[in-house]
Design an enzyme around this catalytic site. Structure first.
Site, PDB file in Angstrom:
ATOM      1  CG  ASP A 166      -1.993  -1.060   1.167  1.00  0.00           C
ATOM      2  OD1 ASP A 166      -1.778  -2.093   0.511  1.00  0.00           O
ATOM      3  OD2 ASP A 166      -3.047  -0.864   1.791  1.00  0.00           O
ATOM      4  CE  LYS A 229      -5.465   2.062   2.512  1.00  0.00           C
ATOM      5  NZ  LYS A 229      -4.313   1.370   3.156  1.00  0.00           N
ATOM      6  CE  LYS A 265      -6.886  -1.328   2.564  1.00  0.00           C
ATOM      7  NZ  LYS A 265      -5.500  -1.814   2.831  1.00  0.00           N
TER       8      LYS A 265
END
Length: 329
Positions: A166, A229, A265
């Site tokens: 991430d 995300k 996400k």
């Protein structure tokens, strides 16, 4: 009680990873978002249709499989990470699974997400399972470390066994419209990840407008992001349905143009089972049930599992258990 959880159909095509595409500035400049229209649409989520009774329990079980079970605290320790991994191995009490008629099914989260320092600990604690370890990287949460440092952190996490990375983008690049710089950095991060999947954290609460969020989403997808995300969870404004709608519609547009399905996400502030159901309803209505799978949708959350477990027990007994009956760590 026995619940039916529909998995990916046998013979369904294997998910094709995003190869990345040249930066198309004409496409980026065509992107516009109407915030008022987005807000009106977001307000309808969960208001028109809701899932009840057995269907709700089935959706909550599916939500567990979509969780990135996360600990990103400054006081994290190897012991805390090991306890989190133990919870990932067995996210629900056995008696709940038995009452649901699911004792023969494996219900596990999509990943365990930790800082780089704990990747080896998590990999060891999850050995023998199919649960991947995700590492936050690239100067998380601000993304302002030197590029070489950020690339080295990615490579170190992958070497330690992280299967997902991430990364955080530099929000300043979005605010000043430096799309080439954003594209080049995410492309470099993707290359450093190798076989590990890359989730690009936009820090949407700091991007000023929904149009900026949409453009940043597109640039990251063109650069090869496997997921986009919302947040690090450290911003003042984290995931919400309006921003989610913006990003999801960019995912849909990207899929229509390229044939490539990108994951989404939402992260930060998602702590209640009811919130999870709203996000799942949004995904279903905008992208279809197909997107409610771990390779295309995740929640970034640390306490959501506790409330899901409480809601499942309430659905079975009609009573809410105390939080300590479903401790996280």
């Amino acid at each position: 009680m026995s619940l039916k959880i529909v998995d990916k159909p046998a013979g369904a095509p294997v998910h094709k990873r995003n190869p990345g595409y040249p930066l198309d500035l004409d496409w980026v400049e065509r992107v516009r978002m109407n915030r008022s229209a987005l807000e009106r649409r977001a307000n309808t989520i969960g208001a028109r249709r809701t899932v009840k009774k057995d269907y709700q329990l089935a959706w909550l079980l599916r939500a567990i499989t979509l969780l990135d079970l996360t600990t990103l605290n400054s006081d994290d320790t190897p012991g805390r990470v090991e306890r989190l991994c133990a919870k990932a191995r067995n996210p629900l009490r056995r008696d709940i699974l038995e009452q649901l008629g699911m004792e023969g099914r494996i219900i596990r989260p999509g990943a365990v997400c930790v800082y780089h320092a704990f990747v080896k600990t998590a990999v060891g604690a999850l050995e023998g399972t199919s649960i991947p370890v995700a590492a936050v990287s690239t100067g998380f949460p601000h993304g302002l470390a030197p590029l070489e440092t950020r690339l080295g952190e990615i490579e170190a996490s992958v070497q330690d066994g992280a299967q997902e990375i991430d990364i955080v983008i530099e929000r300043g690049m979005v605010l000043r419209g430096d799309w080439q710089g954003l594209y080049d950095s995410v492309r470099a991060f993707r290359k450093a990840c190798g076989a590990a999947h890359i989730k690009t954290i936009l820090g949407t609460g700091e991007l000023a407008t929904q149009t900026n969020v949409a453009k940043a989403s597109l640039v990251c997808m063109l650069a090869g992001a496997d997921f986009i995300k919302t947040s690090t969870g450290k911003e003042k404004v984290n995931a919400n349905l309006v921003t989610s709608l913006t990003m999801i519609r960019m995912i849909r547009w990207f899929a229509e143009e390229t044939g490539i399905e990108i994951g989404y996400k939402p992260a930060g502030g998602i702590a209640k089972a009811a919130d999870a159901l709203r996000y799942m309803a949004l995904m279903k209505e905008e992208l279809g049930t197909h997107w409610l799978q771990p390779h295309l949708f995740r929640f970034g959350a640390s306490s959501l599992l506790t409330d899901i477990e409480r809601q499942l027990e309430h659905g079975l007994t009609g009573r809410y258990a105390a939080d300590y009956r479903q401790p996280m760590v």
